[in-house]
Design a protein around this motif. Structure first.
Motif, mmCIF file in Angstrom:
data_model
loop_
_atom_site.group_PDB
_atom_site.id
_atom_site.type_symbol
_atom_site.label_atom_id
_atom_site.label_comp_id
_atom_site.label_asym_id
_atom_site.label_seq_id
_atom_site.Cartn_x
_atom_site.Cartn_y
_atom_site.Cartn_z
ATOM 1 N N ALA A 112 0.851 -1.185 0.000
ATOM 2 C CA ALA A 112 0.000 0.000 0.000
ATOM 3 C C ALA A 112 0.890 1.240 0.000
ATOM 4 N N SER A 113 0.266 2.385 -0.263
ATOM 5 C CA SER A 113 0.944 3.681 -0.196
ATOM 6 C C SER A 113 0.064 4.639 0.581
ATOM 7 N N GLY A 114 0.657 5.762 0.992
ATOM 8 C CA GLY A 114 -0.120 6.730 1.742
ATOM 9 C C GLY A 114 0.682 7.969 2.058
ATOM 10 N N THR A 115 0.193 8.714 3.044
ATOM 11 C CA THR A 115 0.850 9.945 3.478
ATOM 12 C C THR A 115 1.135 9.860 4.968
ATOM 13 N N TYR A 116 2.118 10.657 5.411
ATOM 14 C CA TYR A 116 2.438 10.677 6.838
ATOM 15 C C TYR A 116 2.833 12.090 7.247
ATOM 16 N N SER A 117 2.677 12.377 8.544
ATOM 17 C CA SER A 117 3.079 13.667 9.087
ATOM 18 C C SER A 117 3.505 13.468 10.527
ATOM 19 N N THR A 118 4.472 14.278 10.981
ATOM 20 C CA THR A 118 5.002 14.183 12.333
ATOM 21 C C THR A 118 4.776 15.486 13.075
ATOM 22 N N ASN A 119 4.296 15.368 14.324
ATOM 23 C CA ASN A 119 4.024 16.535 15.152
ATOM 24 C C ASN A 119 4.403 16.219 16.589
ATOM 25 N N ASN A 120 5.344 16.990 17.151
ATOM 26 C CA ASN A 120 5.805 16.785 18.529
ATOM 27 C C ASN A 120 6.298 15.357 18.765
ATOM 28 N N GLY A 121 6.985 14.816 17.786
ATOM 29 C CA GLY A 121 7.562 13.490 17.930
ATOM 30 C C GLY A 121 6.634 12.345 17.604
ATOM 31 N N ALA A 122 5.331 12.594 17.429
ATOM 32 C CA ALA A 122 4.357 11.544 17.093
ATOM 33 C C ALA A 122 4.043 11.600 15.598
ATOM 34 N N THR A 124 1.661 10.240 12.326
ATOM 35 C CA THR A 124 0.391 9.661 11.881
ATOM 36 C C THR A 124 0.520 9.226 10.432
ATOM 37 N N PHE A 125 0.031 8.026 10.136
ATOM 38 C CA PHE A 125 0.083 7.465 8.793
ATOM 39 C C PHE A 125 -1.339 7.266 8.278
ATOM 40 N N ASN A 126 -1.580 7.631 7.033
ATOM 41 C CA ASN A 126 -2.885 7.422 6.399
ATOM 42 C C ASN A 126 -2.691 6.676 5.087
ATOM 43 N N PHE A 127 -3.364 5.521 4.971
ATOM 44 C CA PHE A 127 -3.282 4.720 3.758
ATOM 45 C C PHE A 127 -4.251 5.267 2.707
ATOM 46 N N LEU A 128 -3.837 5.231 1.465
ATOM 47 C CA LEU A 128 -4.678 5.706 0.369
ATOM 48 C C LEU A 128 -5.349 4.520 -0.310
ATOM 49 N N PRO A 129 -6.653 4.613 -0.603
ATOM 50 C CA PRO A 129 -7.373 3.483 -1.210
ATOM 51 C C PRO A 129 -6.876 3.169 -2.609
ATOM 52 N N GLY A 130 -6.883 1.870 -2.924
ATOM 53 C CA GLY A 130 -6.552 1.429 -4.274
ATOM 54 C C GLY A 130 -5.099 1.553 -4.652
ATOM 55 N N THR A 131 -4.188 1.685 -3.664
ATOM 56 C CA THR A 131 -2.779 1.899 -3.982
ATOM 57 C C THR A 131 -1.933 0.638 -3.843
ATOM 58 N N GLY A 132 -2.542 -0.507 -3.618
ATOM 59 C CA GLY A 132 -1.758 -1.726 -3.438
ATOM 60 C C GLY A 132 -2.603 -2.963 -3.623
#
Length: 281
Positions: A112-122, A124-132
């Protein structure tokens, strides 16, 4: 006249529905999944041949993830099933009942593929539909093993001993989210249990899969994966491992499209008008 008024009221109601958002069965299923739906398995022999009921499958996974500087990621995952679980996710079934690990093995390949972002050391990952893709396999000789890890999250695991393996089901990612936080009290100095994730994929059994997962029939059309994350740095290419549970659910029964509802309303109006004309004649 009363029938005509009723038809007009129904048409107005359907027209109002037509202005609402289009029904999305996958979004509704993701909002309120039933995580412990029972299913029936006819195991691959020769030792265990009696069918059994379960509601979850547990196991461990190894994952290669590549985190790109533009905030996107790619993952390739190998999951090896360890046990079937029953009694609403509370009772682990042993190999004498299921045959798993002795008569046969189960494993899955997921990408799968997706996007991620980091805030204050934590992070979050979000998977994108239909990417794998998802592939669930029966290992008839209990001899399949990883021979080589992919060099990046967009690669594939090298496997040995797959000559007699059978494809049971296929699917595609629909949604998913993960959270990694090294500051969690559960993370500890060894970096174990530093986050969690959940994902949802479509699920379609092959002919062999229908002989293995025999009930319900038709079988569930969704697969839910959930597990924990051991600590890692979301940068570059990482080797990630942990535990992962699998449960099944079904897409809710589809409702008529809003446009179809409006046509039904217009049809009722036509019926009312035709009856009125007959009475006037």
């Amino acid at each position: 006249m009363s029938k005509t008024i009723l038809a007009c009221s129904l048409a107005a109601l359907f027209a109002a529905n037509a202005s609402a958002d289009t029904f999305n069965p996958f979004a509704d299923a993701a909002a309120s999944p039933a995580p412990f739906n029972q299913f029936t398995v006819t195991p691959y022999g020769p030792t265990v041949t009696r069918s059994f009921n379960a509601d979850k499958i547990t196991g461990n996974y190894t994952e290669i993830a590549t985190f790109n500087t533009n905030g996107t990621f790619n993952v390739s995952l190998y999951w090896n099933a360890g046990q079937f679980v029953g009694n609403n996710g509370n009772t682990a079934l042993n190999a004498r009942t299921t045959g798993l690990g002795t008569d046969y093995g189960l494993y899955a390949l997921y990408s799968a593929s997706g996007t991620y972002s980091t805030n204050n050391g934590a992070t979050t990952f979000n998977f994108l539909p239909g990417t794998g893709t998802l592939g669930l396999y029966l290992d008839r000789g209990v001899d399949t093993e990883v021979s080589a890890n992919p060099t990046s999250g967009s690669g594939q695991f090298g496997l040995a001993g797959t000559g007699n393996d059978i494809l049971l089901a296929t699917g595609s990612p629909l949604s998913g989210e993960g959270n990694l936080n090294p500051n969690l009290s559960t993370c500890g100095p060894n970096g174990i249990n530093c986050g969690s994730f959940g994902s949802q994929t479509s699920l379609t059994l092959t002919a062999a899969g229908k002989d293995f997962f025999i009930a319900p029939n038709p079988f569930y059309s969704l697969s839910f994966q959930s597990g924990h994350l051991n600590n890692f740095t979301p940068s570059g290419t990482q080797l990630i491992n942990g535990s992962l549970d699998v449960a099944f659910d079904a897409v809710p029964n589809p409702v008529p499209e809003p446009a179809s509802l409006a046509l039904v309303g217009l049809g009722l109006l036509g019926v009312g008008a035709a009856r009125r004309r007959r009475k006037q004649a």
